[in-house]
Design a protein around this motif. Structure first.
Motif, PDB file in Angstrom:
ATOM      1  N   LEU A 207       0.826  -1.276  -0.072  1.00 23.47           N
ATOM      2  CA  LEU A 207       0.121  -0.161  -0.191  1.00 23.47           C
ATOM      3  C   LEU A 207       0.973   1.060  -0.068  1.00 23.47           C
ATOM      4  O   LEU A 207       0.687   2.134  -0.754  1.00 23.47           O
ATOM      5  N   ASP A 208       1.937   1.312   0.680  1.00 22.10           N
ATOM      6  CA  ASP A 208       2.957   2.288   0.814  1.00 22.10           C
ATOM      7  C   ASP A 208       3.646   2.658  -0.595  1.00 22.10           C
ATOM      8  O   ASP A 208       3.516   3.927  -1.097  1.00 22.10           O
ATOM      9  N   TYR A 209       3.789   1.859  -1.481  1.00 21.53           N
ATOM     10  CA  TYR A 209       4.225   1.766  -2.682  1.00 21.53           C
ATOM     11  C   TYR A 209       3.191   2.535  -3.719  1.00 21.53           C
ATOM     12  O   TYR A 209       3.492   3.581  -4.351  1.00 21.53           O
ATOM     13  N   ALA A 210       1.790   1.806  -3.661  1.00 24.13           N
ATOM     14  CA  ALA A 210       0.614   2.419  -4.309  1.00 24.13           C
ATOM     15  C   ALA A 210       0.532   3.904  -4.096  1.00 24.13           C
ATOM     16  O   ALA A 210       0.160   4.738  -4.906  1.00 24.13           O
ATOM     17  N   ARG A 211       0.451   4.190  -2.897  1.00 20.06           N
ATOM     18  CA  ARG A 211       0.012   5.625  -2.353  1.00 20.06           C
ATOM     19  C   ARG A 211       1.304   6.746  -2.457  1.00 20.06           C
ATOM     20  O   ARG A 211       0.778   7.583  -3.167  1.00 20.06           O
ATOM     21  N   PHE A 212       2.300   6.151  -2.622  1.00 22.65           N
ATOM     22  CA  PHE A 212       3.391   7.123  -2.997  1.00 22.65           C
ATOM     23  C   PHE A 212       3.501   7.260  -4.454  1.00 22.65           C
ATOM     24  O   PHE A 212       3.725   8.429  -5.123  1.00 22.65           O
ATOM     25  N   LEU A 213       3.212   6.314  -5.276  1.00 21.33           N
ATOM     26  CA  LEU A 213       3.155   6.563  -6.500  1.00 21.33           C
ATOM     27  C   LEU A 213       2.250   7.437  -7.232  1.00 21.33           C
ATOM     28  O   LEU A 213       2.141   8.081  -8.170  1.00 21.33           O
ATOM     29  N   THR A 214       0.905   7.103  -6.581  1.00 21.87           N
ATOM     30  CA  THR A 214      -0.288   8.058  -6.758  1.00 21.87           C
ATOM     31  C   THR A 214       0.126   9.463  -6.507  1.00 21.87           C
ATOM     32  O   THR A 214      -0.160  10.247  -7.684  1.00 21.87           O
ATOM     33  N   ALA A 273       8.432  16.252  -0.572  1.00 23.81           N
ATOM     34  CA  ALA A 273       9.081  15.897   0.914  1.00 23.81           C
ATOM     35  C   ALA A 273       8.141  15.356   1.858  1.00 23.81           C
ATOM     36  O   ALA A 273       8.538  14.470   2.724  1.00 23.81           O
ATOM     37  N   MET A 274       6.977  16.164   1.919  1.00 21.26           N
ATOM     38  CA  MET A 274       6.063  15.402   3.021  1.00 21.26           C
ATOM     39  C   MET A 274       5.591  14.092   2.634  1.00 21.26           C
ATOM     40  O   MET A 274       5.475  13.259   3.488  1.00 21.26           O
ATOM     41  N   ARG A 278       6.324  10.790   4.992  1.00 21.67           N
ATOM     42  CA  ARG A 278       5.213   9.752   5.226  1.00 21.67           C
ATOM     43  C   ARG A 278       5.761   8.212   5.055  1.00 21.67           C
ATOM     44  O   ARG A 278       5.525   7.339   5.554  1.00 21.67           O
ATOM     45  N   PHE A 279       6.356   8.401   3.696  1.00 23.42           N
ATOM     46  CA  PHE A 279       6.875   7.019   3.196  1.00 23.42           C
ATOM     47  C   PHE A 279       8.013   6.359   3.977  1.00 23.42           C
ATOM     48  O   PHE A 279       7.984   5.370   4.365  1.00 23.42           O
TER      49      PHE A 279
END
Length: 288
Positions: A207-214, A273-274, A278-279
């Motif tokens: 989920l972290d990857y999907a969130r950051f990619l979005t 950066a924000m 979070r990531f």
């Protein structure tokens, strides 16, 4: 239009009185019907033939995994509320939505509401363009904002309405970001750099990857259209998230090197950066 269940279903989780997650025939489904979740517990049965107003199925294994992770980290009532919003969006558009919306929109709203409660509003100068290009999606996003304020008492400003509209647009079958292949290459380059900078290996199915990619894709869209976010928290982010801000500065260089005639302004660097912070915090928790 009501649909009758074709087989018995076993309750996995009742999010609220109207939304339940069930298992049937080896598949997980989200069911929407008024009162269907009332008093239900995991293991309870919903019998074949029961009339259901809407059935959502998450087919993709990665999406299903991310949805499960989301349900473990976000309050059940909030997920149920978001699923009711997604049902409303689908019904108003009169079309099926990409299953990604169950993860992307819920995750975005959860994070956005936390930010707004902390008076951390991100300005979005892209609002006028979004409203012009995606009138229906923007109107629905305004409805969603009104429902959030009524339900949770949190005012959703126009900037956030614009972000919600983009999520709705992306979830429509014809809603695709432009230059997909090129942006995917750039995004992958940035992800690999972030991995090196943080000295981690990022799970591409997480989920972290999907969130950051979005968030990265939306940032690229803003940068290429010269519509950066106005970020009033720049100095605070610089001071509080020093490492993530330095990484974001280098990400900006990668973007400028790979996109034609663009300049990544400081506001956008702070926004990146924000999300890198979070990531980073999320990955740190996993390692612990």
């Amino acid at each position: 239009m009501q649909k009758a269940l074709e087989q018995d279903c076993k309750i996995i989780k009742a999010f609220n009185n109207n939304i339940v997650l069930v298992e049937a025939g080896g598949r997980e489904k989200l069911l929407f019907e008024k009162g269907i979740g009332f008093g239900k517990r995991p293991g309870d049965q919903i019998t074949k033939g029961t009339e259901i107003e809407k059935i959502f199925v998450i087919e993709d294994k990665d999406n299903l995994r991310n949805f499960r992770e989301l349900t473990n980290n976000v309050d059940n009532e909030f997920i149920g509320f978001c699923e009711e919003l997604i049902f409303y969006i689908s019904k108003e558009l009169g079309e099926e939505l990409s299953e990604n919306i169950h993860i992307a929109l819920t995750d975005h709203l959860s994070f956005a509401i936390k930010r707004l409660k902390n008076n951390e509003e991100i300005q979005n100068p892209f609002v006028a363009e979004v409203e012009t290009l995606y009138k229906k999606e923007f109107s629905l996003a305004q409805d969603i904002a009104d429902r959030i304020q009524e339900k949770l008492g949190v005012y959703i400003p126009d900037g956030e309405v614009g972000f919600i509209a983009l999520h709705i647009h992306s979830a429509r079958k014809n809603g695709k970001l432009s230059n997909t292949i090129k942006y995917s290459f750039i995004s992958n380059t940035i992800i690999e750099y972030v991995e090196d900078a943080l000295e981690v290996e990022i799970d591409r199915k997480s989920l972290d990857y999907a969130r950051f990619l979005t968030h990265l894709r939306f940032a690229i869209e803003r940068i290429t259209t010269n519509s950066p976010i106005a970020n009033d928290l720049i100095q605070e982010i610089k001071k509080k998230y020093r490492k993530s801000y330095k990484i974001a500065q280098n990400v900006a260089v990668i973007l400028e090197d790979n996109l034609e005639d663009v300049k990544v302004v400081e506001d956008e660097v702070a926004y990146l950066a924000m999300h890198i912070e979070r990531f980073r915090v999320s990955l740190k928790k996993v390692k612990i």
